[in-house]
Write a protein that holds these residues in place. Sequence first.
Motif, PDB file in Angstrom:
ATOM      1  N   GLU A   1       5.539 -14.817  -8.838  1.00  0.00           N
ATOM      2  CA  GLU A   1       4.877 -14.060  -7.584  1.00  0.00           C
ATOM      3  C   GLU A   1       4.128 -12.783  -8.056  1.00  0.00           C
ATOM      4  O   GLU A   1       4.456 -12.356  -9.136  1.00  0.00           O
ATOM      5  N   THR A   2       3.444 -12.447  -7.306  1.00  0.00           N
ATOM      6  CA  THR A   2       2.616 -11.038  -7.540  1.00  0.00           C
ATOM      7  C   THR A   2       2.652 -10.147  -6.380  1.00  0.00           C
ATOM      8  O   THR A   2       2.528 -10.511  -5.113  1.00  0.00           O
ATOM      9  N   MET A   3       2.724  -8.646  -6.804  1.00  0.00           N
ATOM     10  CA  MET A   3       2.677  -7.796  -5.862  1.00  0.00           C
ATOM     11  C   MET A   3       1.323  -7.046  -6.200  1.00  0.00           C
ATOM     12  O   MET A   3       1.081  -6.561  -7.211  1.00  0.00           O
ATOM     13  N   ARG A   4       0.485  -7.062  -5.003  1.00  0.00           N
ATOM     14  CA  ARG A   4      -0.863  -5.969  -5.088  1.00  0.00           C
ATOM     15  C   ARG A   4      -0.698  -4.759  -4.839  1.00  0.00           C
ATOM     16  O   ARG A   4      -0.600  -4.608  -3.346  1.00  0.00           O
ATOM     17  N   PHE A   5      -0.795  -3.751  -5.686  1.00  0.00           N
ATOM     18  CA  PHE A   5      -0.180  -2.439  -5.306  1.00  0.00           C
ATOM     19  C   PHE A   5      -1.340  -1.341  -5.381  1.00  0.00           C
ATOM     20  O   PHE A   5      -2.441  -1.656  -6.024  1.00  0.00           O
ATOM     21  N   CYS A   6      -1.370  -0.814  -3.835  1.00  0.00           N
ATOM     22  CA  CYS A   6      -2.616   0.167  -3.985  1.00  0.00           C
ATOM     23  C   CYS A   6      -2.126   1.471  -3.700  1.00  0.00           C
ATOM     24  O   CYS A   6      -1.192   1.849  -3.254  1.00  0.00           O
ATOM     25  N   ASN A   7      -2.836   2.361  -4.646  1.00  0.00           N
ATOM     26  CA  ASN A   7      -2.198   3.833  -4.548  1.00  0.00           C
ATOM     27  C   ASN A   7      -3.682   4.820  -4.536  1.00  0.00           C
ATOM     28  O   ASN A   7      -4.467   4.312  -4.859  1.00  0.00           O
ATOM     29  N   ASP A   8      -3.366   5.889  -4.333  1.00  0.00           N
ATOM     30  CA  ASP A   8      -4.547   6.953  -4.478  1.00  0.00           C
ATOM     31  C   ASP A   8      -4.674   7.766  -5.607  1.00  0.00           C
ATOM     32  O   ASP A   8      -5.654   8.349  -5.715  1.00  0.00           O
ATOM     33  N   HIS A   9      -3.706   7.414  -6.652  1.00  0.00           N
ATOM     34  CA  HIS A   9      -3.822   7.875  -8.096  1.00  0.00           C
ATOM     35  C   HIS A   9      -3.099   6.609  -8.921  1.00  0.00           C
ATOM     36  O   HIS A   9      -2.198   6.162  -8.503  1.00  0.00           O
ATOM     37  N   ASP A  10      -3.543   7.149 -10.171  1.00  0.00           N
ATOM     38  CA  ASP A  10      -3.070   6.161 -11.468  1.00  0.00           C
ATOM     39  C   ASP A  10      -1.492   6.503 -11.504  1.00  0.00           C
ATOM     40  O   ASP A  10      -1.227   7.816 -12.116  1.00  0.00           O
TER      41      ASP A  10
ATOM     42  N   ASP B   1       0.788  -1.110   0.012  1.00  0.00           N
ATOM     43  CA  ASP B   1      -0.133   0.075   0.040  1.00  0.00           C
ATOM     44  C   ASP B   1       1.084   1.080   0.027  1.00  0.00           C
ATOM     45  O   ASP B   1       1.435   1.578   1.098  1.00  0.00           O
ATOM     46  N   ALA B   2       1.122   1.949  -1.174  1.00  0.00           N
ATOM     47  CA  ALA B   2       2.092   3.047  -1.325  1.00  0.00           C
ATOM     48  C   ALA B   2       1.377   4.259  -0.539  1.00  0.00           C
ATOM     49  O   ALA B   2       2.154   5.111  -0.223  1.00  0.00           O
ATOM     50  N   ARG B   3       0.117   4.181  -0.201  1.00  0.00           N
ATOM     51  CA  ARG B   3      -0.348   5.383   0.488  1.00  0.00           C
ATOM     52  C   ARG B   3       0.318   5.716   2.041  1.00  0.00           C
ATOM     53  O   ARG B   3       0.165   6.655   2.479  1.00  0.00           O
ATOM     54  N   GLY B   4       0.848   4.763   2.342  1.00  0.00           N
ATOM     55  CA  GLY B   4       1.535   4.851   3.738  1.00  0.00           C
ATOM     56  C   GLY B   4       2.837   4.876   3.616  1.00  0.00           C
ATOM     57  O   GLY B   4       3.577   5.193   4.901  1.00  0.00           O
ATOM     58  N   ILE B   5       3.259   5.120   2.519  1.00  0.00           N
ATOM     59  CA  ILE B   5       4.882   5.490   2.238  1.00  0.00           C
ATOM     60  C   ILE B   5       5.173   6.991   1.842  1.00  0.00           C
ATOM     61  O   ILE B   5       4.473   7.433   1.060  1.00  0.00           O
ATOM     62  N   ALA B   6       6.131   7.513   2.564  1.00  0.00           N
ATOM     63  CA  ALA B   6       6.579   8.946   2.174  1.00  0.00           C
ATOM     64  C   ALA B   6       6.816   9.115   0.594  1.00  0.00           C
ATOM     65  O   ALA B   6       7.409   8.171  -0.141  1.00  0.00           O
TER      66      ALA B   6
ATOM     67  N   HIS C   1       8.867   5.302  -5.213  1.00  0.00           N
ATOM     68  CA  HIS C   1       9.398   4.548  -6.115  1.00  0.00           C
ATOM     69  C   HIS C   1      10.340   3.661  -5.780  1.00  0.00           C
ATOM     70  O   HIS C   1      10.546   2.433  -6.179  1.00  0.00           O
ATOM     71  N   ALA C   2      11.542   3.941  -4.936  1.00  0.00           N
ATOM     72  CA  ALA C   2      12.324   3.154  -4.404  1.00  0.00           C
ATOM     73  C   ALA C   2      11.968   1.962  -3.663  1.00  0.00           C
ATOM     74  O   ALA C   2      12.384   0.812  -3.983  1.00  0.00           O
ATOM     75  N   ALA C   3      10.788   2.228  -2.944  1.00  0.00           N
ATOM     76  CA  ALA C   3      10.235   1.144  -2.202  1.00  0.00           C
ATOM     77  C   ALA C   3       9.439   0.130  -3.190  1.00  0.00           C
ATOM     78  O   ALA C   3       9.650  -1.084  -3.188  1.00  0.00           O
ATOM     79  N   ILE C   4       8.634   0.652  -4.209  1.00  0.00           N
ATOM     80  CA  ILE C   4       8.192  -0.208  -5.100  1.00  0.00           C
ATOM     81  C   ILE C   4       9.113  -0.937  -5.968  1.00  0.00           C
ATOM     82  O   ILE C   4       8.848  -2.122  -6.464  1.00  0.00           O
ATOM     83  N   PHE C   5      10.231  -0.362  -6.558  1.00  0.00           N
ATOM     84  CA  PHE C   5      11.396  -0.893  -7.163  1.00  0.00           C
ATOM     85  C   PHE C   5      11.891  -2.202  -6.533  1.00  0.00           C
ATOM     86  O   PHE C   5      12.132  -3.358  -7.015  1.00  0.00           O
ATOM     87  N   GLY C   6      12.029  -1.811  -5.298  1.00  0.00           N
ATOM     88  CA  GLY C   6      12.812  -2.987  -3.867  1.00  0.00           C
ATOM     89  C   GLY C   6      11.882  -4.015  -3.974  1.00  0.00           C
ATOM     90  O   GLY C   6      12.187  -5.104  -4.173  1.00  0.00           O
ATOM     91  N   ALA C   7      10.649  -3.609  -3.889  1.00  0.00           N
ATOM     92  CA  ALA C   7       9.712  -4.665  -3.638  1.00  0.00           C
ATOM     93  C   ALA C   7       9.492  -5.713  -4.887  1.00  0.00           C
ATOM     94  O   ALA C   7       9.485  -6.918  -4.703  1.00  0.00           O
ATOM     95  N   LEU C   8       9.189  -5.248  -5.920  1.00  0.00           N
ATOM     96  CA  LEU C   8       9.196  -5.936  -7.168  1.00  0.00           C
ATOM     97  C   LEU C   8      10.580  -6.775  -7.514  1.00  0.00           C
ATOM     98  O   LEU C   8      10.531  -7.952  -7.921  1.00  0.00           O
ATOM     99  N   SER C   9      11.668  -6.099  -7.109  1.00  0.00           N
ATOM    100  CA  SER C   9      12.933  -6.788  -7.397  1.00  0.00           C
ATOM    101  C   SER C   9      12.919  -7.931  -6.416  1.00  0.00           C
ATOM    102  O   SER C   9      13.977  -8.774  -6.810  1.00  0.00           O
TER     103      SER C   9
END
Length: 79
Positions: free
Chosen positions: A34-43, A10-15, A20-28
């Motif tokens: 495996e799948t990452m289910r990503f939640c955000n407040d904007h597209d 859930d990216a809404r809780g990340i500064a 972007h660094a957190a998302i790239f790190g998680a996907l890497s």
Amino acid sequence: MFAENTYPLDARGIAKRFRHAAIFGALSALQPGETMRFCNDHDPLPLLQQLKNHFGENIEFEYLARNPGEIVIDFHIVP
């Protein structure tokens, strides 16, 4: 409930400066299949292009929700 090989982020809780660094790190950290289910407040259209450029054909994504204030995307790591 998530499938066994689906991990939520859930990216809404990340500064914003770290998102972007957190998302790239998680996907890497994901293994093929495996799948990452990503939640955000904007597209995150610019992010999607960056991910395509970085991961190439090793990543696929699917929108599960695309509503104002609620974006949910499954990122699949392709074997």
